[in-house]
Design a protein around this motif. Structure first.
Motif, mmCIF file in Angstrom:
data_model
loop_
_atom_site.group_PDB
_atom_site.id
_atom_site.type_symbol
_atom_site.label_atom_id
_atom_site.label_comp_id
_atom_site.label_asym_id
_atom_site.label_seq_id
_atom_site.Cartn_x
_atom_site.Cartn_y
_atom_site.Cartn_z
ATOM 1 N N LYS A 1 20.857 -49.295 4.290
ATOM 2 C CA LYS A 1 20.088 -48.094 4.232
ATOM 3 C C LYS A 1 18.702 -48.640 3.429
ATOM 4 O O LYS A 1 17.533 -48.453 3.725
ATOM 5 C CB LYS A 1 20.628 -47.037 3.292
ATOM 6 N N LEU A 2 19.333 -49.764 2.387
ATOM 7 C CA LEU A 2 17.859 -50.271 1.990
ATOM 8 C C LEU A 2 17.176 -51.197 2.946
ATOM 9 O O LEU A 2 15.774 -51.178 2.779
ATOM 10 C CB LEU A 2 18.272 -51.635 0.950
ATOM 11 N N ILE A 3 17.871 -52.031 3.881
ATOM 12 C CA ILE A 3 16.799 -52.912 4.825
ATOM 13 C C ILE A 3 16.102 -52.183 5.946
ATOM 14 O O ILE A 3 14.903 -52.392 6.221
ATOM 15 C CB ILE A 3 17.927 -53.826 5.663
ATOM 16 N N ILE A 4 16.640 -50.899 6.078
ATOM 17 C CA ILE A 4 15.884 -50.073 7.287
ATOM 18 C C ILE A 4 14.658 -49.425 6.906
ATOM 19 O O ILE A 4 13.880 -48.939 7.435
ATOM 20 C CB ILE A 4 16.766 -48.985 8.048
ATOM 21 N N ASN A 5 14.659 -49.379 5.509
ATOM 22 C CA ASN A 5 13.644 -48.471 4.836
ATOM 23 C C ASN A 5 12.618 -49.288 3.732
ATOM 24 O O ASN A 5 12.558 -48.872 2.386
ATOM 25 C CB ASN A 5 14.417 -47.217 4.218
ATOM 26 N N GLN A 6 12.294 -50.514 4.274
ATOM 27 C CA GLN A 6 11.473 -51.342 3.349
ATOM 28 C C GLN A 6 12.144 -51.451 2.108
ATOM 29 O O GLN A 6 11.435 -51.916 1.085
ATOM 30 C CB GLN A 6 10.074 -50.571 3.110
ATOM 31 N N GLY A 7 13.544 -51.492 2.181
ATOM 32 C CA GLY A 7 14.142 -52.010 0.688
ATOM 33 C C GLY A 7 13.744 -51.184 -0.522
ATOM 34 O O GLY A 7 13.746 -51.382 -1.778
ATOM 35 N N TYR A 8 13.458 -49.791 -0.148
ATOM 36 C CA TYR A 8 13.230 -48.778 -1.159
ATOM 37 C C TYR A 8 14.508 -48.483 -2.128
ATOM 38 O O TYR A 8 15.562 -48.155 -1.733
ATOM 39 C CB TYR A 8 12.649 -47.488 -0.760
ATOM 40 N N GLY A 9 14.279 -48.513 -3.312
ATOM 41 C CA GLY A 9 15.202 -48.091 -4.267
ATOM 42 C C GLY A 9 14.977 -46.530 -4.782
ATOM 43 O O GLY A 9 14.562 -45.832 -3.855
ATOM 44 N N PRO A 10 15.818 -46.170 -5.853
ATOM 45 C CA PRO A 10 15.978 -44.544 -5.975
ATOM 46 C C PRO A 10 14.577 -43.876 -6.415
ATOM 47 O O PRO A 10 14.692 -42.731 -5.889
ATOM 48 C CB PRO A 10 16.785 -44.802 -7.425
ATOM 49 N N LYS A 11 13.588 -44.722 -6.971
ATOM 50 C CA LYS A 11 12.211 -44.249 -7.199
ATOM 51 C C LYS A 11 11.407 -43.844 -5.909
ATOM 52 O O LYS A 11 10.496 -43.142 -5.926
ATOM 53 C CB LYS A 11 11.420 -44.868 -8.093
ATOM 54 N N GLY A 12 12.064 -44.790 -4.900
ATOM 55 C CA GLY A 12 11.120 -44.439 -3.446
ATOM 56 C C GLY A 12 9.686 -44.729 -3.443
ATOM 57 O O GLY A 12 9.291 -45.707 -4.133
ATOM 58 N N TYR A 13 9.162 -44.162 -2.417
ATOM 59 C CA TYR A 13 7.847 -44.641 -1.935
ATOM 60 C C TYR A 13 6.694 -44.322 -2.987
ATOM 61 O O TYR A 13 5.827 -45.381 -3.197
ATOM 62 C CB TYR A 13 7.474 -43.753 -0.578
ATOM 63 N N ALA A 14 6.759 -43.243 -3.650
ATOM 64 C CA ALA A 14 5.836 -42.933 -4.625
ATOM 65 C C ALA A 14 5.584 -44.006 -5.765
ATOM 66 O O ALA A 14 4.474 -43.978 -6.239
ATOM 67 C CB ALA A 14 6.283 -41.450 -5.238
ATOM 68 N N PHE A 15 6.787 -44.608 -6.162
ATOM 69 C CA PHE A 15 6.829 -45.473 -7.129
ATOM 70 C C PHE A 15 6.847 -47.145 -6.709
ATOM 71 O O PHE A 15 6.802 -47.830 -7.479
ATOM 72 C CB PHE A 15 7.908 -45.470 -8.200
ATOM 73 N N HIS A 16 6.808 -46.995 -5.168
ATOM 74 C CA HIS A 16 6.803 -48.522 -4.686
ATOM 75 C C HIS A 16 8.012 -49.088 -5.382
ATOM 76 O O HIS A 16 7.721 -50.397 -5.825
ATOM 77 C CB HIS A 16 5.600 -49.207 -4.960
ATOM 78 N N ASP A 17 8.985 -48.571 -5.372
ATOM 79 C CA ASP A 17 10.160 -49.259 -5.874
ATOM 80 C C ASP A 17 11.077 -50.090 -4.749
ATOM 81 O O ASP A 17 12.233 -49.516 -4.307
ATOM 82 C CB ASP A 17 11.050 -47.843 -6.230
ATOM 83 N N HIS A 18 10.640 -51.164 -4.695
ATOM 84 C CA HIS A 18 11.435 -52.037 -3.722
ATOM 85 C C HIS A 18 12.457 -52.820 -4.447
ATOM 86 O O HIS A 18 11.968 -53.592 -5.205
ATOM 87 C CB HIS A 18 10.306 -52.826 -2.907
ATOM 88 N N VAL A 19 13.461 -52.619 -4.134
ATOM 89 C CA VAL A 19 14.662 -53.522 -4.776
ATOM 90 C C VAL A 19 15.320 -54.483 -3.922
ATOM 91 O O VAL A 19 16.197 -55.247 -4.571
ATOM 92 C CB VAL A 19 15.861 -52.525 -5.311
ATOM 93 N N GLU A 20 15.005 -54.410 -2.766
ATOM 94 C CA GLU A 20 15.383 -55.316 -1.699
ATOM 95 C C GLU A 20 14.432 -55.792 -0.620
ATOM 96 O O GLU A 20 13.780 -54.752 -0.390
ATOM 97 C CB GLU A 20 16.859 -54.909 -1.056
ATOM 98 N N LYS A 21 14.645 -56.869 -0.010
ATOM 99 C CA LYS A 21 13.657 -57.049 1.024
ATOM 100 C C LYS A 21 14.064 -56.374 2.314
ATOM 101 O O LYS A 21 15.356 -56.363 2.814
ATOM 102 C CB LYS A 21 13.747 -58.610 1.412
ATOM 103 N N GLY A 22 13.323 -55.588 2.927
ATOM 104 C CA GLY A 22 13.511 -54.605 4.043
ATOM 105 C C GLY A 22 12.402 -54.590 4.989
ATOM 106 O O GLY A 22 11.221 -55.280 4.945
#
Length: 205
Positions: free
Chosen positions: A166-187
């Motif tokens: 789920k992280l990899i297919i979606n730019q590595g977004y974490g719980p805060k998502g797109y609005a906070f540019h919350d990337h927790v993994e390379k995706g």
């Protein structure tokens, strides 16, 4: 969303705990191999791929790890488990809808990816094809059993692998998502679009 609806339809139909839609079968393979690498906690993985196959599994393996080609069985066209050695991951490709010999492949005690691009709906030992590998991938390209124009999906029963996917297919977004540019993994942007999912839902009938 139509994507979630489509995922739920397929995981129910094919008795899989998790289903994650991707924008192509090749993307699904790449994600599966990245998942394997992270799950095995290795910097480099050696990936077995059969010689008799469409090029996507080989390209995916070569882009994620070290590609190791092994001969296929003359009778089935599937990877010859007797010749596989010195690898971390086996990517078995179900040739022309015929499932690989997963019981024998499992006896090798390696991480298994099943490329079911041509075998979605096939049964092996009276179970759905998605029941035997650590991760099963399929394709919804125009020539496949059902189509979304382009698209793919990964199936797994492993919650850890599901979360990685789920992280990899979606730019590595974490719980805060797109609005906070919350990337927790390379995706990557490997998401399936809602329009494609809607087409897949209509094809599912």
């Amino acid at each position: 969303s139509s994507v979630k609806f489509f995922e739920n339809m397929l995981k129910k139909k094919f008795n899989s705990k998790y289903a994650i839609a991707c924008n192509s079968g090749t993307a699904a393979l790449q994600v599966a191999m990245i998942e394997a690498k992270k799950y095995l906690n290795k910097k480099t993985i050696k990936i077995a791929v059969p010689t008799w196959s469409y090029i996507a599994p080989a390209n995916a393996a070569d882009s994620i790890g070290i590609l190791k080609l092994f001969d296929s069985e003359k009778k089935t066209g599937n990877i010859d488990y007797k010749k596989v050695r010195g690898v971390d991951v086996i990517c078995a490709v179900d040739f022309a809808g015929v499932p690989a010999d997963y019981k024998k492949i499992r006896s090798l005690k390696k991480f298994i990816i099943s490329d079911a691009a041509e075998s979605l709906g096939s049964r092996y030992c009276n179970k759905q094809i998605s029941a035997f590998a650590d991760i099963t991938t399929t394709s919804f390209q125009a020539a496949k059993i059902i189509t979304t124009g382009e698209g793919g999906m990964t199936f797994t029963n492993n919650s850890k692998l599901f979360k990685i996917c789920k992280l990899i297919i979606n730019q590595g977004y974490g719980p805060k998502g797109y609005a906070f540019h919350d990337h927790v993994e390379k995706g990557f942007n490997y998401r399936l679009s809602g329009i494609q999912a809607a087409l897949g839902i209509s094809q599912f009938k």
